[in-house]
Design a protein around this motif. Structure first.
Motif, PDB file in Angstrom:
ATOM      1  N   ALA A 249      -1.752  47.529 -39.567  1.00  0.00           N
ATOM      2  CA  ALA A 249      -1.855  46.344 -40.420  1.00  0.00           C
ATOM      3  C   ALA A 249      -3.232  45.705 -40.286  1.00  0.00           C
ATOM      4  CB  ALA A 249      -0.761  45.341 -40.070  1.00  0.00           C
ATOM      5  N   LYS A 250      -3.748  45.683 -39.056  1.00  0.00           N
ATOM      6  CA  LYS A 250      -5.084  45.121 -38.845  1.00  0.00           C
ATOM      7  C   LYS A 250      -6.135  45.941 -39.591  1.00  0.00           C
ATOM      8  CE  LYS A 250      -4.901  42.498 -34.556  1.00  0.00           C
ATOM      9  NZ  LYS A 250      -4.785  42.613 -33.107  1.00  0.00           N
ATOM     10  N   ALA A 251      -5.968  47.271 -39.533  1.00  0.00           N
ATOM     11  CA  ALA A 251      -6.905  48.149 -40.230  1.00  0.00           C
ATOM     12  C   ALA A 251      -6.831  47.926 -41.734  1.00  0.00           C
ATOM     13  CB  ALA A 251      -6.600  49.602 -39.891  1.00  0.00           C
ATOM     14  N   ILE A 252      -5.584  47.754 -42.235  1.00  0.00           N
ATOM     15  CA  ILE A 252      -5.419  47.496 -43.673  1.00  0.00           C
ATOM     16  C   ILE A 252      -6.139  46.197 -44.043  1.00  0.00           C
ATOM     17  CG2 ILE A 252      -3.748  46.810 -45.445  1.00  0.00           C
ATOM     18  CD1 ILE A 252      -1.765  48.783 -44.091  1.00  0.00           C
ATOM     19  N   ALA A 253      -5.888  45.148 -43.245  1.00  0.00           N
ATOM     20  CA  ALA A 253      -6.513  43.849 -43.529  1.00  0.00           C
ATOM     21  C   ALA A 253      -8.034  43.969 -43.494  1.00  0.00           C
ATOM     22  CB  ALA A 253      -6.034  42.812 -42.524  1.00  0.00           C
ATOM     23  N   ALA A 254      -8.547  44.702 -42.506  1.00  0.00           N
ATOM     24  CA  ALA A 254     -10.001  44.801 -42.331  1.00  0.00           C
ATOM     25  C   ALA A 254     -10.667  45.570 -43.460  1.00  0.00           C
ATOM     26  CB  ALA A 254     -10.312  45.448 -40.988  1.00  0.00           C
ATOM     27  N   SER A 255      -9.872  46.366 -44.196  1.00  0.00           N
ATOM     28  CA  SER A 255     -10.457  47.138 -45.289  1.00  0.00           C
ATOM     29  C   SER A 255     -10.740  46.274 -46.523  1.00  0.00           C
ATOM     30  CB  SER A 255      -9.537  48.301 -45.654  1.00  0.00           C
ATOM     31  OG  SER A 255      -8.359  47.808 -46.249  1.00  0.00           O
ATOM     32  N   PHE A 256     -10.301  44.996 -46.474  1.00  0.00           N
ATOM     33  CA  PHE A 256     -10.567  44.107 -47.603  1.00  0.00           C
ATOM     34  C   PHE A 256     -11.640  43.090 -47.232  1.00  0.00           C
ATOM     35  CE2 PHE A 256      -6.309  45.656 -48.315  1.00  0.00           C
ATOM     36  CZ  PHE A 256      -6.309  45.946 -49.661  1.00  0.00           C
ATOM     37  N   ASP A 257     -12.446  42.719 -48.197  1.00  0.00           N
ATOM     38  CA  ASP A 257     -13.454  41.681 -47.978  1.00  0.00           C
ATOM     39  C   ASP A 257     -12.868  40.341 -48.382  1.00  0.00           C
ATOM     40  OD1 ASP A 257     -15.402  43.347 -47.008  1.00  0.00           O
ATOM     41  OD2 ASP A 257     -16.175  43.825 -49.013  1.00  0.00           O
ATOM     42  N   VAL A 258     -12.920  39.405 -47.458  1.00  0.00           N
ATOM     43  CA  VAL A 258     -12.354  38.088 -47.708  1.00  0.00           C
ATOM     44  C   VAL A 258     -13.473  37.060 -47.734  1.00  0.00           C
ATOM     45  CG1 VAL A 258     -10.814  36.306 -46.800  1.00  0.00           C
ATOM     46  CG2 VAL A 258     -10.185  38.714 -46.603  1.00  0.00           C
ATOM     47  N   THR A 259     -13.426  36.185 -48.717  1.00  0.00           N
ATOM     48  CA  THR A 259     -14.418  35.112 -48.782  1.00  0.00           C
ATOM     49  C   THR A 259     -13.952  33.966 -47.900  1.00  0.00           C
ATOM     50  OG1 THR A 259     -14.822  35.750 -51.055  1.00  0.00           O
ATOM     51  CG2 THR A 259     -15.742  33.649 -50.344  1.00  0.00           C
ATOM     52  N   ASP A 260     -14.804  33.532 -47.008  1.00  0.00           N
ATOM     53  CA  ASP A 260     -14.448  32.460 -46.087  1.00  0.00           C
ATOM     54  C   ASP A 260     -15.548  31.400 -46.136  1.00  0.00           C
ATOM     55  OD1 ASP A 260     -13.151  31.013 -44.178  1.00  0.00           O
ATOM     56  OD2 ASP A 260     -13.058  32.617 -42.674  1.00  0.00           O
ATOM     57  N   GLY A 261     -15.303  30.337 -45.452  1.00  0.00           N
ATOM     58  CA  GLY A 261     -16.350  29.324 -45.386  1.00  0.00           C
ATOM     59  C   GLY A 261     -15.877  27.975 -45.856  1.00  0.00           C
ATOM     60  N   PRO A 262     -16.766  27.008 -46.010  1.00  0.00           N
ATOM     61  CA  PRO A 262     -18.211  27.160 -45.778  1.00  0.00           C
ATOM     62  C   PRO A 262     -18.545  27.181 -44.286  1.00  0.00           C
ATOM     63  CG  PRO A 262     -17.691  24.924 -46.424  1.00  0.00           C
ATOM     64  CD  PRO A 262     -16.417  25.684 -46.494  1.00  0.00           C
ATOM     65  N   ASN A 263     -19.618  27.892 -43.935  1.00  0.00           N
ATOM     66  CA  ASN A 263     -20.069  27.933 -42.542  1.00  0.00           C
ATOM     67  C   ASN A 263     -20.925  26.701 -42.228  1.00  0.00           C
ATOM     68  OD1 ASN A 263     -22.522  28.400 -43.703  1.00  0.00           O
ATOM     69  ND2 ASN A 263     -22.611  30.574 -43.166  1.00  0.00           N
ATOM     70  N   SER A 264     -21.526  26.680 -41.048  1.00  0.00           N
ATOM     71  CA  SER A 264     -22.245  25.465 -40.638  1.00  0.00           C
ATOM     72  C   SER A 264     -23.450  25.182 -41.523  1.00  0.00           C
ATOM     73  CB  SER A 264     -22.676  25.587 -39.168  1.00  0.00           C
ATOM     74  OG  SER A 264     -23.319  26.831 -38.964  1.00  0.00           O
ATOM     75  N   ASP A 265     -23.900  26.203 -42.282  1.00  0.00           N
ATOM     76  CA  ASP A 265     -24.996  25.959 -43.222  1.00  0.00           C
ATOM     77  C   ASP A 265     -24.473  25.544 -44.595  1.00  0.00           C
ATOM     78  OD1 ASP A 265     -26.840  26.697 -41.306  1.00  0.00           O
ATOM     79  OD2 ASP A 265     -26.701  28.831 -41.857  1.00  0.00           O
ATOM     80  N   GLY A 266     -23.151  25.435 -44.701  1.00  0.00           N
ATOM     81  CA  GLY A 266     -22.580  25.049 -45.980  1.00  0.00           C
ATOM     82  C   GLY A 266     -22.467  26.202 -46.964  1.00  0.00           C
ATOM     83  N   GLU A 267     -22.621  27.435 -46.467  1.00  0.00           N
ATOM     84  CA  GLU A 267     -22.569  28.592 -47.354  1.00  0.00           C
ATOM     85  C   GLU A 267     -21.218  29.307 -47.234  1.00  0.00           C
ATOM     86  OE1 GLU A 267     -25.290  29.539 -49.155  1.00  0.00           O
ATOM     87  OE2 GLU A 267     -26.595  27.964 -48.350  1.00  0.00           O
ATOM     88  N   MET A 268     -20.717  29.841 -48.340  1.00  0.00           N
ATOM     89  CA  MET A 268     -19.556  30.718 -48.279  1.00  0.00           C
ATOM     90  C   MET A 268     -20.049  32.084 -47.815  1.00  0.00           C
ATOM     91  SD  MET A 268     -17.219  28.655 -49.215  1.00  0.00           S
ATOM     92  CE  MET A 268     -15.716  29.550 -49.604  1.00  0.00           C
TER      93      MET A 268
END
Lengths: 420, 259
Positions: B86-105
């Motif tokens: 399941a972890k491998a399946i999840a890792a095969s997808f790109d997920v948009t996260d953020g914003p990070n400390s620079d305010g960027e996604m």
């Protein structure tokens, strides 16, 4: 009443009871003399109390996880179904519990109709019951809106739009009810508030309903006034408690079947589609328990008159004690009324069926005839029947048939009034 | 009693006459033996895993499943992939996260706690990419359609040449199980479209069954727990009811002797 003489045995009990007579109340409830010939149709009062409490407990739990917001309601229900511990169980009990509640209340109402329980001196019990029934319908309708599925949204739109039929102020009232110009977030939040409030109003009315019942005492299958306490009665505890308990367990088996094996069978598939104001479902149908009234609403061509007919269909029940002119309570001793009673039962079932069908062609015609008959039953047949019907002689007490009373009683007894 | 019979015969007549009147327009759905039906119904684990493969390789290019998380794939009562899988399946997808400390996604590999990645940003984007038709979210799809699993199973196999009297616009296809027979989705499955890891031959029928099983699970992830608890609850209630029945008879026997 004998329970006024009750005194607790312990000193502490006496001290407390003199200040707040809760023990007297408990004693009254356990000793309460109940006719001993009550059949299983009488167990639905207890079953309904169970239903109400189940709905309140599961509802409180759901409210802890539900989010009343147009953008989040549907998702929060899925969150309950997936991620909340036993959330699926709680939600399915609550959703099917509504159907079971109505199943029980319909049996309870039709039991009252058969045995004439609404007649003097029990009119107030009956009227409180009708108010409870109205509040139940309001609570169920608003509860159905909360998951914010397609049927929730469009059901709410159709039902609230009924108020627009009121001349002059109708449109304004609808806008006021919605809190805007369409069913939207303000509608959802107020429905949630009211859905949370109404069960507690019902609970209060249930207490009044039982209080009013304990003044004259229960009616019974023979429908005669009995002396209390006497050979005709048994104390509520343990006799009625265990019998109600047994019936409740049977009821719970049916309930459990729906919850665990057919949890969505009574709902509509469209309600698993998130509400979309841009797409109208092909058929907008209410939940099954509102179908007879929906059929009455649609069978009248004029919108305003349709709404009036639908409301009258319920409110006419409130004046039933005065529409039924017969002095005899139980249908067991009313051969003609018994026939009409069953025709009415069939009529309501037919109306319910027509409510689920599209309002066109033969369906509409049958619905119109059934609607007309519904009102005919209450407005013409019942008042006339009281004067015309030749009733059977009634016994003087419940025990009389057992002690070898007049012969015609055996006939009466063999059918409806089983003697335990 | 006689009245009761009358009543039931009236109702029976109504129902029977109704089912006749509708018989002409109603289509019989294709039937198959679903392992999850019945008192002890459970999901076929292998079928769920194959179903996930069909979803992710075929359906997921247009249909979202926004209420499912990758962790669900490893949970009890589901496809029960191992946590590593399941972890491998999840890792095969790109997920948009953020914003990070620079305010960027930013984009990172998926985690078990992430929801299934959606094929489109929003409904409008989905419609724009599909000729105006929105491919519905599939999380609770089988519960949102009248015929349930049988309907979905049939629909996937219901593509046919349109009869001569039916004219189809561009991008509209004929399906004999679809309401109104016109569907905006092209036949999604074809023989051998996916290659099953367990060697099962990927016929259209097999893939339809697997994906439908997967959709049933996604709509009712706790179905197995429900069936198990239901059986216990009902057995418990029946035993208790029996005991209470005999207690009741005992208690009420006192009244009979008194009268």
């Amino acid at each position: 009443m004998s329970d006024h003489d009750y005194r607790p045995k312990s000193k502490v009990g006496q001290w407390f009871n003199d200040r707040l007579p809760l023990l007297t109340l408990a004693n009254h409830l356990t000793d309460y003399p109940t006719p001993k010939n009550l059949n299983y149709w009488w167990t639905f009062g207890g079953i309904l109390t169970f239903c109400l409490i189940t709905q309140i407990i599961t509802g409180l739990t759901l409210a802890m996880h539900y989010i009343a917001h147009a953008d989040m309601a549907f998702e929060s229900v899925e969150h309950i179904m997936r991620d909340v511990n036993y959330g699926w169980l709680i939600r399915y009990i609550h959703a099917n519990g509504a159907s079971m509640f109505f199943l029980a209340v319909y049996i309870h109402i039709f039991r009252s109709l058969f045995y004439g329980s609404y007649k003097s001196p029990r009119e107030i019990i009956w009227i409180i019951g009708i108010i409870i029934y109205l509040l139940m319908m309001a609570a169920a309708f608003m509860g159905y809106v909360l998951p914010w599925g397609q049927m929730s949204f469009w059901g709410a739109t159709v039902i609230t739009n009924l108020f627009s039929a009121i001349p002059l102020v109708g449109e304004g009232i609808v806008t006021w009810l919605w809190g805007g110009y369409s069913v939207d977030n303000p509608t959802l939040t107020r429905f949630f508030t009211l859905h949370y409030l109404i069960p507690f109003l019902i609970l209060g009315l249930v207490i009044l309903h039982i209080w009013a019942l304990h003044v004259p005492g229960n009616n019974n299958p023979v429908g005669i006034d009995i002396k209390k306490p006497s050979k005709d009665t048994v104390p509520f505890h343990p006799y009625i408690v265990i019998k109600d308990g047994f019936a409740l367990l049977m009821f719970m088996i049916v309930f459990a079947f729906f919850v665990f094996y057919a949890p969505n069978i009574l709902g509509h598939a469209d309600n698993y589609i998130e509400a979309n104001p841009m797409v109208t479902p092909a058929h907008i149908v209410p939940e099954w328990y509102l179908l007879p009234f929906y059929a009455i609403l649609r069978s009248v061509p004029d919108k305003l008159l349709g709404v009036v007919a639908m409301l009258s269909a319920i409110l006419i029940l409130a004046v039933l004690p005065w529409l039924d002119t017969s002095k005899i309570r139980s249908a067991v001793f009313r051969p003609l009324y018994k026939q009409f009673y069953w025709i009415l039962v069939a009529d309501v079932l037919i109306l319910g069926y027509m409510g689920a069908m599209p309002a066109e062609g033969l369906y509409l015609l049958i619905a119109r005839v059934a609607t007309a008959y519904y009102f005919l039953h209450f407005l013409v047949i019942l008042p006339v029947l009281g004067f015309k019907e030749k009733t059977l002689p009634i016994p003087l007490s419940i025990t009389e048939p057992v002690l070898g009373g007049s012969p015609n009683l055996a006939a009466a007894r063999s059918k409806e009034s089983k003697i335990e | 009693m006689k009245n009761l019979y009358k009543l039931f015969s009236i109702i029976t007549i109504i129902i029977v006459s109704n089912s006749y009147s509708f018989a002409a327009e109603k289509v019989e759905y294709l039937k198959t033996d679903w392992s999850f039906k019945g008192l002890f119904g459970k999901f076929d684990r292998a079928s769920l895993q194959r179903g996930y493969q069909v979803y992710t390789e075929v359906c997921a290019s247009c249909h979202s499943m926004k209420y499912l998380s990758y962790r669900n794939l490893a949970e009890k009562g589901g496809p029960e992939f191992s946590e590593v899988q399941a972890k491998a399946i999840a890792a095969s997808f790109d997920v948009t996260d953020g914003p990070n400390s620079d305010g960027e996604m930013f984009t990172r590999p998926g985690k078990l706690s992430d929801k299934f990645v959606m094929p489109y940003e929003n409904v409008k984007a989905a419609q724009a990419a599909n000729g105006g038709a929105y491919p519905p979210d599939m999380s609770v799809l089988v519960k949102a359609r009248g015929g349930g699993v049988d309907y979905i199973y049939s629909l996937l196999q219901g593509y046919e040449e349109a009869p001569s009297n039916v004219s189809l616009d561009d991008g509209v296809y004929y399906n004999k199980y679809m309401y109104g027979n016109k569907i905006r989705m092209a036949a999604p499955l074809s023989e051998g479209l996916v290659e099953y890891g367990d060697g099962t031959s990927a016929t259209v029928e097999q893939m339809s069954k697997d994906i439908t099983t997967f959709l049933m699970w996604s709509a009712e992830p706790h179905l197995e727990a429900r069936h198990q608890m239901g059986f216990k609850a009902i057995v418990y209630l029946i035993i208790l009811t029996t005991l209470v029945y005999f207690s009741m008879k005992k208690i009420w026997s006192r009244v009979k002797s008194e009268v």
